[in-house]
Write a protein that holds these residues in place. Structure first.
Motif, PDB file in Angstrom:
ATOM      1  N   LEU A 196      48.190  37.071  45.944  1.00 13.88           N
ATOM      2  CA  LEU A 196      49.425  36.309  45.756  1.00 13.88           C
ATOM      3  C   LEU A 196      50.668  37.147  45.994  1.00 13.88           C
ATOM      4  O   LEU A 196      51.702  36.632  46.413  1.00 13.88           O
ATOM      5  CB  LEU A 196      49.459  35.716  44.338  1.00 13.88           C
ATOM      6  N   GLY A 197      50.585  38.456  45.728  1.00 11.15           N
ATOM      7  CA  GLY A 197      51.770  39.288  45.864  1.00 11.15           C
ATOM      8  C   GLY A 197      51.907  39.886  47.262  1.00 11.15           C
ATOM      9  O   GLY A 197      53.016  40.050  47.757  1.00 11.15           O
ATOM     10  N   GLY A 198      50.775  40.220  47.887  1.00  9.41           N
ATOM     11  CA  GLY A 198      50.858  40.946  49.146  1.00  9.41           C
ATOM     12  C   GLY A 198      50.537  40.110  50.366  1.00  9.41           C
ATOM     13  O   GLY A 198      51.020  40.391  51.456  1.00  9.41           O
TER      14      GLY A 198
ATOM     15  N   VAL B 131      51.199  46.888  47.862  1.00  4.65           N
ATOM     16  CA  VAL B 131      50.894  46.111  46.659  1.00  4.65           C
ATOM     17  C   VAL B 131      49.655  46.667  45.980  1.00  4.65           C
ATOM     18  O   VAL B 131      49.606  46.815  44.756  1.00  4.65           O
ATOM     19  CB  VAL B 131      50.734  44.618  46.999  1.00  4.65           C
ATOM     20  N   ALA B 132      48.646  47.049  46.781  1.00  4.97           N
ATOM     21  CA  ALA B 132      47.446  47.651  46.197  1.00  4.97           C
ATOM     22  C   ALA B 132      47.825  48.946  45.470  1.00  4.97           C
ATOM     23  O   ALA B 132      47.281  49.256  44.420  1.00  4.97           O
ATOM     24  CB  ALA B 132      46.411  47.927  47.277  1.00  4.97           C
TER      25      ALA B 132
ATOM     26  N   ALA C 235      47.612  46.668  41.521  1.00  7.31           N
ATOM     27  CA  ALA C 235      47.378  45.239  41.374  1.00  7.31           C
ATOM     28  C   ALA C 235      45.902  44.906  41.551  1.00  7.31           C
ATOM     29  O   ALA C 235      45.202  45.549  42.324  1.00  7.31           O
ATOM     30  CB  ALA C 235      48.209  44.471  42.398  1.00  7.31           C
ATOM     31  N   GLY C 236      45.438  43.875  40.839  1.00  9.01           N
ATOM     32  CA  GLY C 236      44.064  43.402  40.979  1.00  9.01           C
ATOM     33  C   GLY C 236      43.938  42.496  42.189  1.00  9.01           C
ATOM     34  O   GLY C 236      44.935  42.192  42.838  1.00  9.01           O
ATOM     35  N   PRO C 237      42.701  42.050  42.488  1.00  8.81           N
ATOM     36  CA  PRO C 237      42.466  41.270  43.712  1.00  8.81           C
ATOM     37  C   PRO C 237      43.331  40.004  43.810  1.00  8.81           C
ATOM     38  O   PRO C 237      43.950  39.750  44.843  1.00  8.81           O
ATOM     39  CB  PRO C 237      40.983  40.913  43.629  1.00  8.81           C
ATOM     40  N   ALA C 238      43.377  39.221  42.725  1.00 11.69           N
ATOM     41  CA  ALA C 238      44.150  37.976  42.776  1.00 11.69           C
ATOM     42  C   ALA C 238      45.634  38.278  42.935  1.00 11.69           C
ATOM     43  O   ALA C 238      46.362  37.607  43.664  1.00 11.69           O
ATOM     44  CB  ALA C 238      43.913  37.151  41.519  1.00 11.69           C
ATOM     45  N   GLN C 239      46.093  39.322  42.262  1.00  7.73           N
ATOM     46  CA  GLN C 239      47.505  39.705  42.373  1.00  7.73           C
ATOM     47  C   GLN C 239      47.829  40.177  43.780  1.00  7.73           C
ATOM     48  O   GLN C 239      48.905  39.901  44.310  1.00  7.73           O
ATOM     49  CB  GLN C 239      47.811  40.832  41.380  1.00  7.73           C
TER      50      GLN C 239
END
Ligand SMILES: Nc1ncnc2c1ncn2[C@@H]1O[C@H](COP(=O)(O)OP(=O)(O)O)[C@@H](O)[C@H]1O
Ligand SMILES: [Mg+2]
Lengths: 256, 555
Positions: free
Chosen positions: B203-205, B191-192, B196-200
């Protein structure tokens, strides 16, 4: 070598773990636009480490790394994320969230270009969902979109991971042993897919492999690593399996 | 622990050096002495000796044990047939208690999630700060929080909810953080890698990976909090706990049985629901075939429907619970202001009225905890092994053991203490308390042992059986051999729980210090309450520190 623009350029890349594990011992590597390169070498030769430097997952001890014109060594925060968006990664272990649907996993590929966190398919814009669906169609899994990713076979999971990488609209694809967890037949079909989409979309790919045969069959250029050093860098046509085996012979001094 | 022993523990087995001539049997390398081995052998020995000494100090002997259980049986004989003077009120109170548990758990969830994520952070200062808050919430028993909040905002369900909530933040925060730490780093990297940013990334990873274990932890805590809220009733939060205490107070044992049966039934019900839901969540997840769908519209599969139903249902339930216990934002703000004021009542502690009592009282408290843990472990380990599929000789034994186990576990700790104190009388409070806690410990230990034994790898057992071992050899080598480190950890955990149980004994006035505590709570001498609670608290923390050390050596 073709005269395309350099996409990956490392100069004197050094990475040491602990005191004496020289994962990368001064690596110079240039990969140009549209090339499909195999990184070959025995286990522990530093292939993954080199690859992880290219999107900033690992930081070098010293050396320069430019990827897609961006200085990866100094990039951080938003600049690093912007670069990562342009670099799709395919992992040996697929790295999908098994309990989420295939669709949700693919959608994660678009995180870099939307604002704000997402949770669940319906939080994504319709346009992104359509695009994700097209990529799933391309890897031949459109009818599995709403199945749990963990319920798919290994080959199918890797296809999902490829769709996720494609949804990033990447310019460079990094694949770390993409088929090492698959049986030979599935491995061939996944390699075929990976190489085909890269060719069709004109993407540059650096792919680590540890099997000589795969490298010879699917790529045009082989970079051979051994103990963190580039020992060989030649077009596939000039190589044969016997010469490549030299990479794997044990040294007089064996690593403990 | 000497530095030498410590460094020896984690190092891989070195090739045994050839023994120098004249030392040891030639050719037979000596077993290296290590902190690990010493702890593995020393702990059970020291523990057993301390347990016996403690029981002796309290005056619990075999004769006394037999007589004591005789009195409990006599008491139970006076407690049948059960009655319910006012069933409607009893059920209303059970419901109050349930809402209290739901509201307390819900209240804890959000801060625990934030703290859990922070506690798994890679930034050291952030991690330590979050862990500090989590440990503090866990260390203070909910009863102590409840006494504090009752002093701050008066009696009623809200102080109970706040106490449960604050205390739950400790366990939930810890479990949440562990889940985040165990989340697959590959997925997080993937995901990183998309930019993606920290919040993403969170929530995503991370969140999709930890969601099942987070929800399981919440359900588990709800189950614990329901038992806890029964107890809190006895310190002024109302609900079924108050009814129980009142019935015992009037020595109306038949009514007490009626109320107790209703309580146990609801405990079992809550636990059943919690276990079933957790099983659903953590199970293989059922690779139920999803019909091939070729569209961008998300189909309403059974799984998706169930997830939405559970999610929205839980939110609605929490909202109703907040409404029922009066936890409006205004009330919470008032509570915060009241708490700040109450701090002045509790601090500084006033040691003068209890100065003569503390030394002997603490010794007695420690003896009760040690004795109860010793007796409880003795009974709990065999019970737990018998209840485990991997160990039980046959299904009959296993089901029998399971039934006893579930039955024992469903009895709220407050009820056990009330029963034993009623049978022995307050004069014999320490003995009553020890026995009540021993029963409680047996159930706890048995459950943990059973859970661990279920997870035993079958490999070593098969290897031992293939070598021609008999059933006893199999038990000692393959089963106990694998379980020993866990048994130590479980025993230490039980000891820790039993030290904290001092506060429960205090509510009914059992034991010297507990009696003083209950008197000073009643008299609103809050600074004296602090003077009693604080030293016990220090004792608990000391045991915790020792047990953490032992566990890390034995790992
Ligand atoms: N995070 C790490 N910490 C310590 N050592 C590492 C780490 N990552 C890789 N290494 C070491 O660096 C060397 C190269 O590893 P890697 O790049 O994974 O090789 P390959 O992918 O070619 O098998 C190995 O000796 C490995 O043990
Ligand atoms: Mg590798």
């Amino acid at each position: 070598m073709t005269g395309g623009l350099p996409v990956v350029e490392t100069r004197g890349l050094v990475k040491t773990f602990g005191d004496d594990v020289h994962a990368c011992a001064s690596i110079d590597l240039t990969v140009r636009q549209g090339e499909i390169v195999a990184l070959l070498g025995p286990s522990g030769s530093g292939k993954s480490t080199l690859l992880r430097h290219l999107n900033g997952l690992t930081r070098p001890d010293s050396g320069d790394i430019r990827v897609l014109g961006v200085d990866v060594v100094t990039a951080k925060g938003a600049a690093l994320r912007a670069l990562r968006r342009r670099v799709g990664v395919v992992f040996q272990q697929f790295n999908l969230v098994g309990r989420l649907t295939v669709m949700e996993n693919v959608l994660n590929g678009a995180l870099g270009r939307v604002r704000g966190p997402r949770y669940g398919i319906v939080t994504w814009p319709k346009s992104v969902r359509v695009e994700a669906f097209e990529h799933l169609d391309r890897v031949g899994l459109a009818d599995r979109a709403y199945q749990r990713a963990g319920s798919l076979s290994g080959g199918q999971q890797q296809r999902v991971a490829i769709a996720r990488a494609l949804l990033q609209r990447p310019e460079l694809v990094l694949a770390d042993e993409p088929v090492a967890s698959l049986d030979p037949e599935t491995a061939a079909s996944v390699m075929d897919l990976l190489v085909r989409v890269c060719r069709e979309d004109g993407l540059t790919m650096v792919c680590t492999l540890h099997q000589i045969e795969l490298a010879l069959q699917w790529t045009r250029r082989v970079v051979g690593l051994r103990r963190g050093e580039v020992r060989l860098d030649e077009p596939t046509g000039a190589l044969d399996a016997v010469r490549l085996r030299g990479l794997y012979l044990s040294d007089p001094v064996t690593v403990p | 622990m000497s530095p030498r022993a410590r460094s020896a523990a984690p190092s891989p087995p070195r090739p045994a050096p050839a023994s120098p001539p004249g030392r040891g049997v030639p050719g037979l390398p000596r077993v290296p002495r290590s902190g690990r081995r010493m702890a593995a052998w020393g702990f059970p020995l020291v523990f057993a000796v301390l347990g016996v000494v403690a029981l002796d100090h309290l005056g619990v002997g075999v004769g006394g044990l037999v007589a004591g259980f005789g009195e409990v049986v006599a008491l139970l004989a006076r407690a049948v047939p059960p009655t319910l003077a006012d069933p409607a009120t009893t059920f209303a109170h059970v419901l109050d208690t349930l809402w209290m548990a739901v509201a307390g758990t819900a209240l804890a969830t959000v801060p625990a999630a934030v703290l859990g994520v922070l506690a798994a952070s890679r930034i050291r200062t952030v991690r330590s700060a979050a862990l500090g808050v989590i440990v503090a919430c866990r260390a203070v028993p909910d009863v102590v929080f409840a006494v504090f909040f009752v002093a701050a905002i008066g009696i009623g369900p809200l102080p109970g909810v706040l106490a449960l909530g604050l205390h739950s933040v400790g366990m939930l925060g810890k479990l949440f953080a562990e889940a985040v730490e165990q989340a697959d780093t590959g997925v997080r990297e993937a995901v990183a890698g998309t930019g993606a940013g920290p919040a993403q990334r969170l929530l995503g990873g991370v969140l999709p990976q930890v969601a099942p274990s987070w929800v399981a932890a919440i359900l588990y805590r709800l189950d614990i909090n329901f038992r806890g809220s029964v107890l809190l009733g006895a310190v002024g939060a109302g609900g079924i706990g108050l009814d129980l205490k009142t019935a015992f107070g009037f020595t109306d044992y038949r009514e007490a049985t009626g109320v107790a049966l209703v309580t146990v039934a609801v405990v079992l019900l809550v636990e059943g629901v919690s276990v079933a839901l957790r099983g659903q969540l953590l199970g293989a997840g059922g690779a139920r075939a999803v019909p091939a769908v070729h569209a961008t519209r998300v189909p309403w599969t059974r799984g998706r429907f169930a997830t939405h139903l559970a999610g929205w249902g839980a939110l609605a339930l929490a909202a109703v619970a907040f409404w029922r216990v009066g936890a409006s934002p205004a009330a919470l703000a008032d509570a915060a202001a009241g708490s700040v004021r109450a701090l002045g009542d509790f601090f500084p502690p006033d040691f003068a009225p209890v100065a003569g009592l503390l030394g002997g009282g603490l010794l007695e408290t420690a003896a009760i905890a040690l004795g109860a843990t010793f007796l409880g472990t003795l009974a709990g380990v065999p019970l737990g092994l018998a209840a485990a599929r991997a160990v039980a000789p046959n299904d009959g034994v296993r089901l029998g053991a399971r039934t006893v186990l579930v039955g024992l576990r469903s009895i709220p700790d407050l009820l056990l203490v009330l029963v034993f104190v009623a049978a022995f009388g307050l004069m014999d409070g320490p003995v009553a308390g020890t026995l009540a806690l021993a029963v409680f410990t047996a159930a706890l230990v048995a459950k943990l042992v059973a859970d661990d034994a279920e997870e035993l790898r079958s490999g070593p057992r098969e290897a031992v059986l293939s070598a021609g071992a008999g059933p006893v050899q199999e038990l000692t080598v393959a089963v106990l051999g694998q379980l020993t480190p866990r048994l130590t950890a479980i025993t230490l955990y039980a000891l820790d729980v039993n030290l904290r149980a001092f506060f429960i004994l205090g509510i009914v006035g059992a034991g010297e210090l507990g009696y003083a505590l209950s008197q000073h709570i009643r008299a609103l001498n809050h600074d004296v309450v602090t003077a009693i609670v604080l030293p016990v608290f220090v004792l608990v923390l000391a045991v915790e520190a020792v047990s953490a050390r032992l566990r890390s050596v034995l790992r």
